[in-house]
Design an enzyme around this catalytic site. Structure first.
Site, PDB file in Angstrom:
ATOM      1  N   ARG A  64       0.800  -1.229   0.000  1.00  0.00           N
ATOM      2  CA  ARG A  64       0.000   0.000   0.000  1.00  0.00           C
ATOM      3  C   ARG A  64       0.832   1.279   0.000  1.00  0.00           C
ATOM      4  NH1 ARG A  64      -3.865  -0.903   4.871  1.00  0.00           N
ATOM      5  NH2 ARG A  64      -2.384  -2.557   5.358  1.00  0.00           N
ATOM      6  N   GLY A 103       8.934  -3.970  12.068  1.00  0.00           N
ATOM      7  CA  GLY A 103       9.674  -2.861  11.457  1.00  0.00           C
ATOM      8  C   GLY A 103       8.797  -1.695  11.058  1.00  0.00           C
ATOM      9  N   LYS A 131      30.782  23.812   5.073  1.00  0.00           N
ATOM     10  CA  LYS A 131      30.823  22.346   4.937  1.00  0.00           C
ATOM     11  C   LYS A 131      32.194  21.868   5.373  1.00  0.00           C
ATOM     12  CE  LYS A 131      32.622  20.108   1.973  1.00  0.00           C
ATOM     13  NZ  LYS A 131      33.278  19.534   0.792  1.00  0.00           N
ATOM     14  N   TYR A 187      30.966  31.057   1.044  1.00  0.00           N
ATOM     15  CA  TYR A 187      31.062  29.600   1.065  1.00  0.00           C
ATOM     16  C   TYR A 187      32.384  29.224   1.722  1.00  0.00           C
ATOM     17  CZ  TYR A 187      31.912  24.807  -0.145  1.00  0.00           C
ATOM     18  OH  TYR A 187      32.199  23.467  -0.053  1.00  0.00           O
ATOM     19  N   ARG A 204      45.249  41.760  -7.053  1.00  0.00           N
ATOM     20  CA  ARG A 204      44.213  42.317  -7.924  1.00  0.00           C
ATOM     21  C   ARG A 204      44.905  43.392  -8.738  1.00  0.00           C
ATOM     22  NH1 ARG A 204      41.534  45.305  -2.645  1.00  0.00           N
ATOM     23  NH2 ARG A 204      43.047  46.986  -2.613  1.00  0.00           N
TER      24      ARG A 204
HETATM   25  C1  UD1 Z   1      -0.377  -8.084  12.571  1.00  0.00           C
HETATM   26  C2  UD1 Z   1      -0.956  -9.023  13.638  1.00  0.00           C
HETATM   27  C3  UD1 Z   1      -2.227  -8.397  14.224  1.00  0.00           C
HETATM   28  C4  UD1 Z   1      -1.920  -7.042  14.783  1.00  0.00           C
HETATM   29  C5  UD1 Z   1      -1.260  -6.161  13.736  1.00  0.00           C
HETATM   30  C6  UD1 Z   1      -0.765  -4.894  14.385  1.00  0.00           C
HETATM   31  C7  UD1 Z   1      -0.386 -11.296  12.999  1.00  0.00           C
HETATM   32  C8  UD1 Z   1      -0.875 -12.558  12.396  1.00  0.00           C
HETATM   33  N1  UD1 Z   1      -1.252 -10.299  13.042  1.00  0.00           N
HETATM   34  O1  UD1 Z   1      -1.292  -8.015  11.509  1.00  0.00           O
HETATM   35  O2  UD1 Z   1      -2.747  -9.227  15.245  1.00  0.00           O
HETATM   36  O3  UD1 Z   1      -3.119  -6.429  15.278  1.00  0.00           O
HETATM   37  O4  UD1 Z   1      -0.127  -6.801  13.147  1.00  0.00           O
HETATM   38  O5  UD1 Z   1      -0.269  -4.003  13.423  1.00  0.00           O
HETATM   39  O6  UD1 Z   1       0.744 -11.247  13.438  1.00  0.00           O
HETATM   40  N2  UD1 Z   1       6.044  -9.692   8.121  1.00  0.00           N
HETATM   41  C9  UD1 Z   1       7.116 -10.450   7.715  1.00  0.00           C
HETATM   42  N3  UD1 Z   1       6.900 -11.621   7.080  1.00  0.00           N
HETATM   43  C10 UD1 Z   1       5.651 -12.079   6.849  1.00  0.00           C
HETATM   44  C11 UD1 Z   1       4.562 -11.319   7.278  1.00  0.00           C
HETATM   45  C12 UD1 Z   1       4.786 -10.124   7.911  1.00  0.00           C
HETATM   46  O7  UD1 Z   1       8.269 -10.056   7.917  1.00  0.00           O
HETATM   47  O8  UD1 Z   1       5.548 -13.172   6.268  1.00  0.00           O
HETATM   48  C13 UD1 Z   1       6.290  -8.424   8.809  1.00  0.00           C
HETATM   49  C14 UD1 Z   1       5.796  -7.228   8.011  1.00  0.00           C
HETATM   50  O9  UD1 Z   1       6.812  -6.722   7.179  1.00  0.00           O
HETATM   51  C15 UD1 Z   1       5.413  -6.252   9.108  1.00  0.00           C
HETATM   52  C16 UD1 Z   1       4.990  -7.152  10.258  1.00  0.00           C
HETATM   53  O10 UD1 Z   1       5.573  -8.422  10.012  1.00  0.00           O
HETATM   54  O11 UD1 Z   1       6.520  -5.485   9.542  1.00  0.00           O
HETATM   55  C17 UD1 Z   1       3.482  -7.289  10.416  1.00  0.00           C
HETATM   56  O12 UD1 Z   1       2.929  -7.848   9.259  1.00  0.00           O
HETATM   57  P1  UD1 Z   1       1.540  -7.356   8.660  1.00  0.00           P
HETATM   58  O13 UD1 Z   1       1.304  -8.103   7.430  1.00  0.00           O
HETATM   59  O14 UD1 Z   1       1.519  -5.872   8.608  1.00  0.00           O
HETATM   60  O15 UD1 Z   1       0.530  -7.883   9.792  1.00  0.00           O
HETATM   61  P2  UD1 Z   1      -0.926  -7.328  10.068  1.00  0.00           P
HETATM   62  O16 UD1 Z   1      -1.877  -7.916   9.102  1.00  0.00           O
HETATM   63  O17 UD1 Z   1      -0.872  -5.865  10.214  1.00  0.00           O
END
Ligand code: UD1
Ligand code: MG
Length: 451
Positions: free
Chosen positions: A15, A104, A333, A348, A422
């Site tokens: 998104r 993250g 700088k 500068y 000069r």
């Molecule tokens: C998740 C939680 C939800 C919570 C919400 C809060 C789960 C199943 N759900 O949902 O309960 O309310 O966060 O914001 O945990 N990521 C990976 N690998 C993956 C999937 C995700 O590294 O395979 C990382 C994403 O990059 C992100 C974080 O995990 O940083 C959360 O993933 P996201 O898909 O945003 O989870 P939500 O659907 O928001």
């Protein structure tokens, strides 16, 4: 007992509509991943593991830039948060402390909240960070029974009664490492999303007779970023907090809403920041400084009692001495500028060392770049550089030396000497008037068409 952080950062962030991985979008000059890492750093973790996937190389580089010892593990396919955590298991093989899982894309968890989670871990096997959501929307719901967390239900799988719960999952979790990986291995993808949910470990643990609880924090801390609109809201929230913190620490912000901070700006008390001052990363400002309107500072230090601006630009590597003055339309700088030295107008100064008490005349330029290489300029204490002096580096001007206005300085000037470079001035009596008459005559001939 040791502590490890696992930060999940493998998602693309569809998104955001971006080629840049979501966690590398910046808030207050730092990737949101770095904000999450900074939050975790307050617990002084022994290990930091970043789970990267989309854009893993860039994500890993940003993480190592912040924490050179961070371990980067790869999740090639994003199959859910439990699957992501499982990828960190080999990196933490043999680690017998606690793990805290952070996302993250949730950069603002406070140190105080993480400390409360660590405290709750003394009494429970699993601790989840929850918040009362103004709009619970699609968050996972925390099903509590008194102090006990029974399970977490993802929105997609929740019944109407569960969807009515307003206490939501932030995603942050704490558990002993061995237990966490053991539970994660039992998670299946048998759910509405077809993903391995980290949230399922709570019900699995409870079925084993283990305990779980939730710690609550303010919703502002759990702010997750999924779109550019969220990013702008996160930036605004950060700036608001930074302004309040600066004022609480004794800094005057004449018009707080117009001042833009970086994630790491440090300002001493009794410094006055006028409207529309922008701080890039890496700025430290001592006490009692005046930062005047529309100045831009980045990667620099400003000594106490200095006055900067209006309309000044301090670029990386500027070290401004105490009581120094940098005036309008001056750019510096990689320059060390001595105590009380003044550079007041239109100059500068780059790749230079200036002693104390020097005066740099309007329009002075250090010509530091020959088209291929950069060269250094040295200006001694109490030197007086005449207006519009070009200092062609490498070159030095000694202590108490002077340069005449308009000089082009290509050779070193010894201490105490006056350098003039000069053409000598020549006056031609009456010549201006004659020249003017001649030009006027030419113009009238042209106007008559016979010129
Ligand atoms: C998740 C939680 C939800 C919570 C919400 C809060 C789960 C199943 N759900 O949902 O309960 O309310 O966060 O914001 O945990 N990521 C990976 N690998 C993956 C999937 C995700 O590294 O395979 C990382 C994403 O990059 C992100 C974080 O995990 O940083 C959360 O993933 P996201 O898909 O945003 O989870 P939500 O659907 O928001
Ligand atoms: Mg999310």
């Amino acid at each position: 007992m040791g502590l490890a952080l696992i930060i999940l950062a493998a998602g693309r962030g569809t998104r955001m509509k971006s080629d840049l991985p979501k966690v590398l979008h910046r808030i207050a000059g730092a990737p949101m991943l770095v904000h999450a890492m900074k939050a975790g750093e307050t617990l002084a973790p022994d290990e930091t593991v970043i789970v990267a996937g989309y854009g893993a190389e860039a994500v890993g580089a940003a993480a190592r830039d912040r924490a050179p010892d961070a371990r980067i593990v790869l999740q090639t396919e994003q199959r859910g948060t439990a699957h992501a955590v499982a990828q960190a298991a080999p990196a933490l093989d043999g680690f017998d402390g606690d793990v805290i899982v952070l996302f993250g894309d949730t950069p603002f968890i406070s140190a105080e909240t993480l400390a409360r989670m660590a405290e709750a871990r003394l009494h429970h096997d699993i601790v989840v960070l929850g918040f009362e959501a103004a709009d619970p929307a699609r968050y996972g719901r925390l099903v509590m029974h008194g102090d006990n967390l029974e399970r977490i239900v993802e929105f997609k799988d929740a019944r109407a009664t569960e969807r009515a719960i307003g206490f939501c999952n932030s995603g942050v979790m704490a558990a002993p490492a061995a237990l966490l990986f053991d539970l994660v291995a039992e998670v299946t993808d048998d759910n509405a999303g077809g993903e391995f949910y980290l949230t399922d470990i709570v019900a699995i643990a409870r079925a084993r007779g283990l305990s779980a609880t939730a710690v609550a924090c303010d919703e502002a801390e759990t702010l997750g970023i999924n779109s550019r609109t969220d990013l702008a809201a996160a930036e605004a929230a950060f700036q608001d907090r930074a302004r309040t913190m600066a004022m609480d620490a004794g800094v005057t912000l004449v018009n707080p809403n117009s001042v833009h901070f970086s994630h790491d700006t440090v300002i001493g008390r009794d410094t006055v920041v006028e409207p529309n001052v922008v701080f890039g990363p890496g700025v430290t400002v001592a006490e009692g400084v005046q930062l005047r309107a529309f100045s831009h500072l980045e990667g620099c230090h400003v000594g106490s009692g200095a006055i900067v601006g209006p309309y000044a630009r301090l670029r990386p590597g500027t070290d401004l001495g105490e009581e120094a003055r940098i005036g309008n339309f001056v750019e510096t700088k990689n320059a060390t500028i001595g105590t009380g030295t003044k550079i007041n107008h239109l100059s500068y100064i780059g790749d230079a060392t200036l002693g104390s008490g020097a005066n740099i005349g309007a329009g002075t330029i250090t010509c530091n770049y020959d088209g291929v290489m950069k060269h250094h300029t040295e200006i001694g204490a109490r030197a007086f550089i005449g207006s519009d002096t070009m200092l062609v580096a490498p070159v030095s001007v000694g202590d108490d030396a002077m340069t005449g206005s308009g000089s082009v300085i290509t050779r070193d000037v010894p201490g105490g000497a006056l350098a003039l470079s000069r053409p000598a001035q020549e006056n031609k009596p009456g010549m201006a008037r004659k020249l003017l008459e001649l030009l006027k005559k030419k113009k009238s001939q042209r106007d008559r068409g016979d010129g």
